[in-house]
Design a protein around this motif. Structure first.
Motif, PDB file in Angstrom:
ATOM      1  N   LYS A 157       0.844  -1.198   0.000  1.00  0.00           N
ATOM      2  CA  LYS A 157       0.000   0.000   0.000  1.00  0.00           C
ATOM      3  C   LYS A 157       0.877   1.245   0.000  1.00  0.00           C
ATOM      4  O   LYS A 157       2.054   1.207   0.379  1.00  0.00           O
TER       5      LYS A 157
ATOM      6  N   LYS B 200      -2.017   7.484   9.275  1.00  0.00           N
ATOM      7  CA  LYS B 200      -2.599   8.812   9.033  1.00  0.00           C
ATOM      8  C   LYS B 200      -3.112   9.439  10.329  1.00  0.00           C
ATOM      9  O   LYS B 200      -2.900  10.619  10.586  1.00  0.00           O
TER      10      LYS B 200
ATOM     11  N   GLU C  18      -0.527   6.554   2.962  1.00  0.00           N
ATOM     12  CA  GLU C  18      -1.756   6.135   3.661  1.00  0.00           C
ATOM     13  C   GLU C  18      -1.455   5.605   5.058  1.00  0.00           C
ATOM     14  O   GLU C  18      -2.373   5.335   5.834  1.00  0.00           O
TER      15      GLU C  18
END
Lengths: 222, 664
Positions: free
Chosen positions: A95, A102, A99
């Protein structure tokens, strides 16, 4: 010094110095708390953790630096290493790094500020229980690394099965410290200046708590 | 008896055999070591390859191991290829080809990118897709190369181009509509206020027709002063102007510097005003232009010319400001000084105090003193040419003449007070001493040595040789012929660029390396210290438009890609990153007008993506961060597999997509 003072005999001269030392000793934990608070605030400007990826086609290596609330590459902004690492990661189905964590990153600055404020409160408001206010800052270096480790494990274990290299790179847990190997890349993870600063803060808090604790144990009655 | 003889024979044979075995035992290991050594030590390799000590010295001076970088970069024109080459010194490795006046697929130049720059070079709507690049000029600050810009002229069509040395790409092409050829360009003034472009062959001004028999009255020469706006990185057309000159075939120019700043010097070679016509019984050009005993050095007062232009005394020729010859003469903007017949080159010395002119048909280099020129102008010249241009007496301005050999052409300078002049006919480079104060007064004006070169040398370039402080060390001879220097590749042979060591004084000069240049003829080059160049490693930000040198408002960010339609106008917004383009399916209709933007969102050095669409003649080079927009008419239906043409990654072959054009 401390033990000397504590075990000193009671001649009048030594009593005077004992009183002075006691007073000094009484305030020392507060000074240490304040020092730790300053260190916490200073740490914001320095990276806590870093990762270097080395491969033949990146002669200088790719360096990612993780600050308490964001991630950047090396100093030259033209080559955005985080973006580059992200781009490479997509081949194995990892990923996007942008992201990751966060929530933690969004509360990081207020959290550091609150921890510093709690330390100040603990320093000036001296009650039996106020030492507890120093505990979040004390635990912070370990909490930071633990959270980082959890995210790394989550990222390494949750690879997109449809990624280009999904058949050759199996899910893995990247080390948060030390060396690893992934594809043609050698990875070196290390704690950086900011983490050492908060760790020094923890050390100050630890000393302060020890003094408080020992002070309580040997405190003369009356 | 017999047995005794036999015995002694056996003893002798045995002894010989024993000695042989002993010798073999002693020698064999040595022979074996040396056999092993042949692949190990450099002396043996040199011996086997027949390399002399001088060769090994040359190798040591030029060999640049993998990972080591060059000290200098030479920018060489690439002649009729319409390009510029960047070459590293001392390794003589080709670093970069920069296309200027001609389409070039590797850079995508003219195949979807840079088309608008090429179009600036079209004349009166005529597509011109080549150029004859001659003389590159690096931008200067205080008479020193500053490594920011490079200019180059096109002899064939009289055009000048601007190259930005941050990304080594052509940004602008300009053309003076009053004239159609050049040669004496480009040269810059010491702070790059102007880029000088001298015309060559006489023509009627403005591209008009005039009978050739009326050459003297209807034909002219011209010199253009292009004003460079450094902040904009462009030539400012409105602040540029030209000066009409007599039709003497002005040849090569140079800008004055230091004491001579504000002046321009050009040689010429047709004071005879011959106009050819061998088939009509006229002397052919080669004889006609060489008939007279002298030609004219042109001495131009640029500062005064600028004032005349700014005062509005220039006339409009097809939208360009030209100072007519009468105004030039009236205002004392031009002086002439005789030169030995049909000379070549006008090269100002580093201190700006002398101008050297190669004799070409005369074995001398003639050196003019700028101080003497100023004095002669102040004294008031009495002679005039047929147009009324004042002519300074040769003896009043000549400082020295040095006999060098046959065919002296171009002169460059070093840091030791030597000058170097190419000798075309002798195929040699003459080193001579400048006998003036500040150079080599101890040697006087004299020839020091000649270094044979292979063959027919044209221009020379010395390290930082055009600046006020030349570096010396290296000289490059730009030889027109290579004949036998390289393996034969058929009748068309490469040019030969030869690197020469000029670091030692006296007659110690040595050829170090031969570099074949194929693709075109490098006329001239300039050599800059590599650390002055500050080229970008990748474009500064993602979405960069190299023409505006800023982020393009149309650049595509990841996540915003797509195809949109407005009537017949289709807009494709695409990103490229290893190893995919988004979108991968582009569905349009036959007859659509397509505007396609593709942004390379990479940040890694060298992560360039190509982008080709078959049939539609599209091929781009999209460097990291770059955004390119191109347009085309979808004239043919079908399925077109677009793909990345620059091998970018292990999954490069997968970096493709389909453009589906539905039939109407």
């Amino acid at each position: 010094m401390t033990t000397n003072v504590i075990s000193s005999t009671n001649t009048s001269a030594s009593r005077a110095s004992q009183t002075a030392s006691r007073r000094w000793l009484k305030w020392l934990p507060s000074v240490l708390f304040l020092g730790a608070a300053v260190l916490l605030l200073v740490s914001i400007s320095a990276p806590y953790w870093g990762l270097v990826l080395q491969a033949p086609q990146y002669p200088g290596g790719l360096r990612m630096r993780v600050f308490v609330n964001n991630m950047t590459g090396d100093e030259d902004p033209r080559l955005d290493e985080v973006r580059e690492i992200d781009g490479l990661n997509h081949y194995i189905g990892m990923k996007s790094l942008y992201e990751a964590a966060k929530f933690e990153r969004s509360i990081a600055l207020p959290a550091v500020f609150i921890m510093a404020v709690l330390l100040v409160v603990a320093a000036v408001w001296r009650r039996r229980w106020t030492w507890l206010l120093a505990l979040p800052a004390f635990a912070f270096p370990v909490v930071f690394l633990a959270d980082l480790g959890l995210w790394m494990a989550y990222y390494g274990q949750n690879l997109d099965p449809y990624a280009p290299l999904s058949s050759s790179i199996q899910p893995f847990t990247p080390p948060i410290l030390g060396e690893g190997v992934i594809g043609q890349f050698k990875t070196i993870a290390y704690v950086d200046t900011g983490w050492y600063i908060i760790a020094a803060g923890s050390l100050l808090i630890a000393v302060a708590l020890l003094i408080k604790l020992s002070g309580r144990l040997v405190q003369p009655k009356g | 008896m017999i047995s005794q003889r036999l015995f002694s024979k056996v003893v002798v044979i045995g002894a010989v055999a024993a000695v042989a075995v002993l010798v073999a035992l002693v020698i064999a290991p040595k022979a074996m070591t040396s056999a092993q050594g042949s692949s190990l030590d450099w002396q043996t390799i040199a011996e086997q390859r027949g390399l002399t000590e001088a060769d090994m010295r040359a190798a040591a001076m030029t060999y640049t191991p993998s990972g080591k970088l060059d000290e200098y970069v030479m920018f060489a024109s690439a002649g009729q290829g319409g390009q510029v080459l960047a070459i590293g010194l001392p390794s003589m490795r080709l670093l970069r080809l920069i296309s200027v006046f001609a389409p070039e697929p590797w850079q995508g130049y003219g195949y979807g990118a840079g088309n608008e720059v090429l179009e600036q070079g079209f004349i009166d709507g005529q597509e011109i897709l080549w150029g004859d690049t001659h003389h590159p000029a690096l931008s200067e600050t205080n008479g020193e190369y500053d490594g920011q810009w490079l200019f180059i002229g096109d002899k064939a069509n009289g055009r000048v181009a601007v190259i930005d040395l941050r990304d080594f790409e052509t940004k602008q092409i300009v053309h003076n509509p009053a004239f159609l050829n050049d040669h004496g360009g480009t040269f810059v003034t010491p702070n790059t206020e102007y880029i000088v472009e001298g015309a060559q062959y006489g023509l009627p001004v403005g591209g008009d027709y005039a009978p050739i028999e009326d050459y003297q009255n209807s034909y002219s020469g011209m010199i253009t002063f292009w004003k460079f706006d450094r902040d904009a990185g462009r030539i400012d057309y409105s602040k540029s102007f030209a000066m009409e000159l007599p039709p003497y075939w002005q040849d090569l120019c140079d800008s004055g510097k230091l004491v001579s700043e504000g002046w321009i010097f050009c040689n010429s070679f047709n004071a005879e005003m011959a106009f050819g016509g061998i088939e009509k019984g006229n002397p052919p050009f080669e004889a006609g232009v060489s008939k007279g005993a002298v030609d004219y050095l042109h001495i131009i007062n640029l500062k005064a010319a600028e004032a005349v232009f700014q005062a509005g005394a220039a006339v409009d020729v097809k939208g360009f400001k030209v100072i007519p010859l009468e105004t030039v003469i009236e205002n004392g903007l031009l002086y002439l000084a005789p030169e030995p017949r049909s000379p070549h080159g006008a090269d100002v010395t580093p201190k700006g105090d002398f101008i050297s002119i190669g004799g070409k048909l005369d074995p001398h280099v003639s050196v003019y003193s700028f101080q003497k020129i100023k004095d002669a102008i102040a004294a008031g010249p009495t002679e005039k040419d047929p147009f009324g241009v004042p002519v300074l007496a040769l003896e009043s301005v000549l400082e020295a003449q040095v006999e060098l050999g046959l065919g002296p052409l171009h002169t460059v300078y070093d840091d030791q007070g030597y000058a170097y002049t190419s000798l075309f006919l002798d195929s040699a480079v003459a080193r001579w001493s400048i006998g003036a104060e500040g150079y080599r007064p101890q040697d006087g004006w004299k020839l020091i040595n000649k270094t044979p070169v292979q063959y027919n040398v044209g221009h020379l370039a010395a390290a930082e040789g055009d600046t006020t402080t030349p570096d010396g060390r290296f000289l490059v001879a730009l030889n027109k012929w290579s004949v036998d220097r390289f393996l034969s590749t058929g009748p068309l042979l490469p040019q030969n660029l030869q690197l020469i060591d000029i670091s030692q004084p006296g007659d110690q000069t040595q050829i170090l390396y031969d570099m074949p240049i194929t693709g075109a003829e490098p006329h001239y080059s300039q050599i800059i210290k590599a650390d002055k160049l500050k080229a970008w490693e990748v474009y500064p930000e993602v979405g960069w438009n190299p023409l505006t040198q800023s982020v393009d408002p149309n650049a595509v960010a990841q996540g915003t890609e797509g195809v949109t339609r407005d009537g017949n106008n289709v807009t494709v917004r695409m990103t490229a990153v290893r190893s995919h383009m988004t979108p991968e399916h582009v569905e349009i209709q036959e007859g659509d007008h397509v505007t396609w933007t593709i942004t390379n969102v990479e940040r890694a050095r060298d992560a360039t993506h190509g982008f080709a669409i078959p049939f539609y003649n599209i091929n781009l080079s999209i460097e990291p961060g770059e955004s390119i927009t191109f347009e085309f008419e979808a004239t043919r239906s079908g399925v077109f597999s677009f793909y990345c043409t620059e091998f970018c990654s292990a999954l490069h072959l997968e970096m493709m997509g389909y453009m589906m054009v539905k039939p109407q």
